[in-house]
Design an enzyme around this catalytic site. Structure first.
Site, short mmCIF file in Angstrom:
data_model
loop_
_atom_site.label_atom_id
_atom_site.label_comp_id
_atom_site.label_asym_id
_atom_site.label_seq_id
_atom_site.Cartn_x
_atom_site.Cartn_y
_atom_site.Cartn_z
N GLU A 254 0.81 -1.21 0.00
CA GLU A 254 0.00 0.00 0.00
C GLU A 254 0.86 1.28 0.00
O GLU A 254 1.74 1.43 0.85
CB GLU A 254 -0.94 -0.02 1.22
CG GLU A 254 -1.81 1.22 1.37
CD GLU A 254 -2.71 1.49 0.18
OE1 GLU A 254 -3.37 0.55 -0.31
OE2 GLU A 254 -2.75 2.65 -0.28
N THR A 298 -5.84 1.71 -5.52
CA THR A 298 -5.48 0.30 -5.34
C THR A 298 -6.17 -0.58 -6.37
O THR A 298 -5.56 -1.48 -6.96
CB THR A 298 -5.90 -0.21 -3.95
OG1 THR A 298 -5.43 0.68 -2.96
CG2 THR A 298 -5.32 -1.59 -3.68
N HIS A 413 -1.37 3.49 4.70
CA HIS A 413 -2.36 4.26 3.93
C HIS A 413 -2.53 5.61 4.59
O HIS A 413 -2.49 5.72 5.80
CB HIS A 413 -3.69 3.50 3.91
CG HIS A 413 -4.66 4.02 2.89
ND1 HIS A 413 -5.29 5.22 3.03
CD2 HIS A 413 -5.08 3.50 1.71
CE1 HIS A 413 -6.07 5.43 1.98
NE2 HIS A 413 -5.96 4.40 1.16
N ASP A 472 1.50 -0.08 -4.84
CA ASP A 472 0.29 0.03 -5.67
C ASP A 472 0.15 1.40 -6.34
O ASP A 472 -0.33 1.51 -7.45
CB ASP A 472 -0.98 -0.36 -4.90
CG ASP A 472 -1.28 0.53 -3.71
OD1 ASP A 472 -0.43 1.34 -3.30
OD2 ASP A 472 -2.41 0.41 -3.16
N HIS A 473 0.59 2.46 -5.65
CA HIS A 473 0.51 3.83 -6.20
C HIS A 473 1.26 4.74 -5.24
O HIS A 473 1.73 4.28 -4.21
CB HIS A 473 -0.95 4.28 -6.35
CG HIS A 473 -1.79 4.02 -5.12
ND1 HIS A 473 -1.69 4.78 -3.99
CD2 HIS A 473 -2.69 3.04 -4.85
CE1 HIS A 473 -2.51 4.30 -3.07
NE2 HIS A 473 -3.13 3.23 -3.55
C1 GP9 Z 1 -9.01 -0.34 0.52
C2 GP9 Z 1 -7.60 -0.28 0.12
C3 GP9 Z 1 -7.10 1.14 0.02
O1 GP9 Z 1 -9.59 -1.59 0.43
O2 GP9 Z 1 -7.39 -0.99 -1.03
O3 GP9 Z 1 -7.63 1.78 -1.06
P1 GP9 Z 1 -6.94 3.02 -1.77
O4 GP9 Z 1 -7.48 4.26 -1.14
O5 GP9 Z 1 -5.46 2.94 -1.60
O6 GP9 Z 1 -7.34 2.89 -3.19
MN MN Z 2 -3.85 1.75 -2.18
#
Ligand code: GP9
Ligand code: MN
Length: 635
Positions: A254, A298, A413, A472-473
Site C-alpha cells: 500500500e 489500489t 495508507h 500500488d501507487h
Molecule cells: C481499501 C484499500 C485502500 O480496500 O485498497 O484503497 P486506496 O485508497 O489505496 O485505493
Molecule cells: Mn492503495
C-alpha cells in the site's frame, strides 16, 4: 377521528417525515454502516430528505386531493420496496443492491432461494410509512380551501429541496472528497448521499456503460489487435518457466513509493528488510518501475496486474465495468490448475471488489470476515499488516496447491497513523504531518514483509513459491511538495513529480540465484506477462498492452494514465521533455514521436473496456469474432 381541520399540505408533510425517519431508523437497525464522527451521523440523518422531498413534492402538481393521495401512496410503496429489497439483500450478502447484480443473475444463482429465507412477517415494519400515510389519508381532515399562491409555494418548495440536496452533497464532499468521481464504496455512497440517491446514481453509471457497450461491435478490435501484435515482446528465454508449477504469492504494498528504499531519514534506515532484498541473490529488484493508476487507486493497480490493460480515465473501472468479460491472470492460472484467492481485510464491497472478482474469475475472496482482528490488531484503515501477514499465511497453508494468493496490505495508507508500539523509527520533521508519519508507516510495512517471509518459511510454503511485491501507487501527493523538496533536497519539478511515481517491484524466486538489480524501465502494465511467463505460461495470444520485463524485446515505454510517459531516455511531464538521467529539459523532438503513441495506447485500452470488446475475442485461438454472437452465447 380528528375533528379539527389540518393545514392544507399535512398529508404530504406526514408522508415526508414518515419516510425520512423510517429510512434513518432502518439505516441504524438493518445495515451496519460505520460512523466515525458526529458529522457523518448528521449526513446519514439528513441524506434521505432531498430525494423524498423532491419525489413526494410532485404530488403538489395534482389537481385533486384524491390524485395527490394516490400518488403519495404509490411513491411511499415504491420507496419502501427499494429500501426493503436492500434490507433483504443485505441480510444475505452484506452489501447494497447494484444494477448489475439484478442483471447478472447467473453469478448470483442463489439469490432467489436466499431471498425467501431473508424475509419475515415482521418485515411489515419496513412499510410503516405507508401504513401511517394510509391512516392519515383516512382520518385526517385537511383544509381544502385554496389559498391561491400555489405556484409560488411550489417554486419555494422545490428550491428548498434542491438546496437540501446541495447542502448534503457539500457536506459529503468535505467528508469524502471525490466521492462521486471515484465512487469507491457502496457503503460510502449510501452513507453520504443516501439510499435513494445512491440508486439513481447507480442507474446513471450503469446505463451509461451499458449504452456504450451496446453500441460497440467486434470490428473495433481489429485495429487494437494489430497494434498489440506489432508491439508485443516475446517471453524471456532465460526466465520463462523459472517458477513453473510454483505457488504465486503477490503482495500489493500500500502506497509504497521507491524513494524510501535504500534511503535514510534523519540517519534512520526506513526499509531494512527490503533493502536487503535489493541485494539478495534470489531477488530481482526493479528501481525504475512505475505505477500507472488513476482514480481507482489500489483497484486500478489490481486491474493493471490482472489484465495488463490501462484503468479508465474518468472513473474507477472496478466500479463502472465489473460486468465486462476479462481475460485475467487469475482466470489463466485457474485454467492451469491453480487455486486463486485474494486476501484483504476490508469490507468486500470496497472498490466493488466482490463484483469485480467474479468477472476476474478469482475463486476466493478472503475479506474482513475471514480474519480475526483481536484487540490492538487494528489501526488507521483496519487490520494491521503484521497480524494480516500472519493470518494470510495460515490461510495459504490451507489452500490447495499450486495457488495464486494476492495480498493487499492496508496499514501504510493515508493518513498514516500508527499505535505507539508499532513506531520503530521517529517522525520526520517537515511542515507536513503526512510526510512525517509516512516514514514510520513505511518502516512498519517493512517489518510486516519480513514477517511474511518468516511465516512462509515456518509453514513450509516458502521453497515452493515465488513472491512478487509491488507498490500500488504513490502515498505522498503533490500537496506535500514542500516537505518532499526538503527531504529530497531538490525542487519538485514536473520531472521529479513523474519520477516520484516510481514504486518498488521485487520478484523473489527462492533458491534460483537469479537475483540482481534490473534497471529496465517498466510499469504495472508489464506485470501480467512477466509473471505468467515465469510460471511457464504463454501470453502470445493475449490481449494485453504490457510486455515481459525480462524479455530482450521489452519496450521501455511507460504511459501514465494521464498521458505522461517515460522512455529509456526521456521523461515527458508537464508538456515538457526531460532527460531521464539528468532531469534536464531536452529537445522536445525527443519526446514528440511518443506523445501520440501514448494517447493512442490509452485510447485503445479504453475502447476495450467501454465497448466490452473482449467478449468478441477468443482467448484460445486469438481469433476475433466480429459479430460477437458466438462469444455471447458461450457467455
Ligand atoms: C481499501 C484499500 C485502500 O480496500 O485498497 O484503497 P486506496 O485508497 O489505496 O485505493
Ligand atoms: Mn492503495
Amino acid at each position: 377521528m380528528f375533528k379539527t381541520e389540518w393545514p392544507k399540505h399535512s398529508i404530504l408533510a406526514i408522508a415526508i417525515v414518515a419516510t425520512w425517519l423510517k429510512t434513518y431508523i432502518v439505516y441504524k437497525t438493518s445495515f451496519s454502516i460505520t460512523i466515525d464522527n458526529a458529522l457523518q451521523e448528521f449526513i446519514l440523518f439528513i441524506n434521505p430528505l432531498s430525494l423524498v422531498l423532491f419525489v413526494y413534492g410532485i404530488s403538489l402538481f395534482f389537481k385533486s386531493d384524491k390524485g395527490k393521495n394516490r400518488y403519495l401512496v404509490i411513491a411511499t410503496v415504491i420507496s419502501s420496496l427499494v429500501l426493503y429489497a436492500n434490507v433483504a439483500f443485505y441480510r444475505f450478502f452484506s452489501d447494497f443492491i447494484t444494477l448489475p447484480v439484478l442483471l447478472q443473475t447467473n453469478n448470483f444463482g442463489d439469490l432467489g432461494s436466499s431471498a425467501s429465507e431473508s424475509v419475515f412477517l415482521t418485515d411489515i415494519a419496513y412499510f410503516s410509512d405507508v401504513i401511517i400515510l394510509l391512516f392519515a389519508i383516512k382520518f385526517i381532515k385537511v383544509n381544502t380551501g385554496s389559498i391561491d399562491s400555489a405556484k409560488a409555494q411550489r417554486k419555494a418548495y422545490f428550491i428548498l429541496s434542491a438546496a437540501i440536496l446541495f447542502f448534503n452533497l457539500g457536506l459529503s464532499e468535505t467528508e469524502r472528497p471525490q466521492l462521486l468521481t471515484r465512487s469507491f464504496d457502496r457503503e460510502m455512497l449510501v452513507k453520504n448521499i443516501g439510499m435513494y440517491n445512491y440508486h439513481l446514481y447507480d442507474i446513471y453509471v450503469q446505463s451509461k456503460s451499458q449504452a456504450q457497450r451496446a453500441l460497440a461491435d467486434g470490428s473495433e478490435l481489429v485495429e487494437v489487435n494489430n497494434y498489440i501484435r506489432s508491439n508485443q515482446a516475446d517471453a524471456s528465454e532465460e526466465m520463462f518457466g523459472v517458477a513453473k508449477g510454483k505457488n504465486l504469492i503477490v503482495v500489493s504494498l500500500e502506497s509504497l513509493q521507491t524513494f524510501p528504499i535504500n534511503n535514510k531519514m534523519n540517519g534512520q534506515t526506513i526499509t531494512p528488510f527490503m533493502n536487503e532484498l535489493t541485494r539478495d541473490e534470489d531477488t530481482v529488484y526493479f528501481p525504475n518501475f512505475y505505477h500507472q493508476t488513476g482514480l481507482g487507486k489500489t483497484s486500478d493497480s489490481e486491474f493493471l496486474f490482472e489484465n495488463s490493460l490501462y484503468p479508465l480515465s474518468g472513473s474507477a473501472v472496478f466500479f463502472t465495468h465489473s460486468g465486462n468479460t476479462f481475460h485475467s491472470l487469475a482466470e489463466k492460472l485457474g485454467d492451469n490448475g491453480y487455486h486463486t484467492a485474494v486476501q484483504h481485510p476490508n469490507t468486500k464491497s470496497f472498490w466493488n471488489r466482490d463484483m469485480m472478482y467474479e468477472s476476474l474469475k478469482i475463486d476466493e475472496f478472503l475479506d474482513i470476515n475471514s480474519f480475526e482482528i483481536g484487540e490492538g490488531d487494528a489501526v488507521n484503515w483496519g487490520m494491521k499488516d503484521i497480524p494480516f501477514m500472519e493470518q494470510s499465511v495460515s490461510n495459504m497453508a490451507e489452500m490447495p496447491q499450486p495457488f495464486y494468493s494476492r495480498l493487499i496490505t492496508l496499514t501504510n495508507h493515508h493518513p498514516f497513523f500508527l499505535d505507539e508500539e508499532d513506531k520503530f523509527i521517529g517522525e520526520y520533521d517537515s511542515v507536513s504531518g503526512t510526510v512525517n508519519r509516512y516514514f514510520q508507516t513505511v518502516r512498519y510495512m517493512d517489518e510486516s514483509v519480513e514477517v511474511l517471509f518468516e511465516e512462509l518459511k515456518a509453514k513450509g510454503l516458502y521453497e515452493n513459491s515465488i513472491i512478487v511485491m509491488y507498490g500500488d501507487h504513490y502515498g505522498i501527493s503533490e500537496n506535500h511538495n514542500e516537505a518532499m523538496a526538503q527531504y529530497l533536497e531538490k525542487e519538485i519539478s514536473p520531472y521529479e513529480t513523474a519520477q516520484l511515481q516510481r514504486v518498488p517491484l521485487f520478484v523473489h524466486i527462492p533458491g534460483s540465484g537469479k537475483g540482481h538489480v534490473n534497471e529496465e524501465v517498466g510499469g504495472q502494465i508489464d506485470l501480467r506477462p512477466t509473471v505468467l511467463h515465469m510460471l511457464g505460461l504463454e501470453t502470445a495470444k493475449d490481449m494485453q498492452f504490457g510486455g515481459d520485463l525480462f524479455s530482450e524485446e521489452h519496450e521501455e515505454f511507460v504511459v501514465f494514465r494521464d498521458g505522461r510517459f517515460i522512455t529509456e531516455n526521456n521523461v515527458y511531464a508537464g508538456n515538457l521533455c526531460y532527460d531521464r538521467e539528468t532531469g534536464e529539459e531536452t529537445d522536445a523532438a525527443e519526446c514528440e514521436p511518443y506523445i501520440d503513441q501514448a494517447l493512442m495506447e490509452l485510447d485503445y485500452s479504453e475502447s476495450i473496456i467501454t465497448g466490452d470488446l473482449l467478449r468478441f475475442y477468443n482467448k484460445e485461438d486469438g481469433q476475433l469474432q466480429p459479430n460477437g454472437e458466438i462469444m455471447e452465447i458461450e457467455k
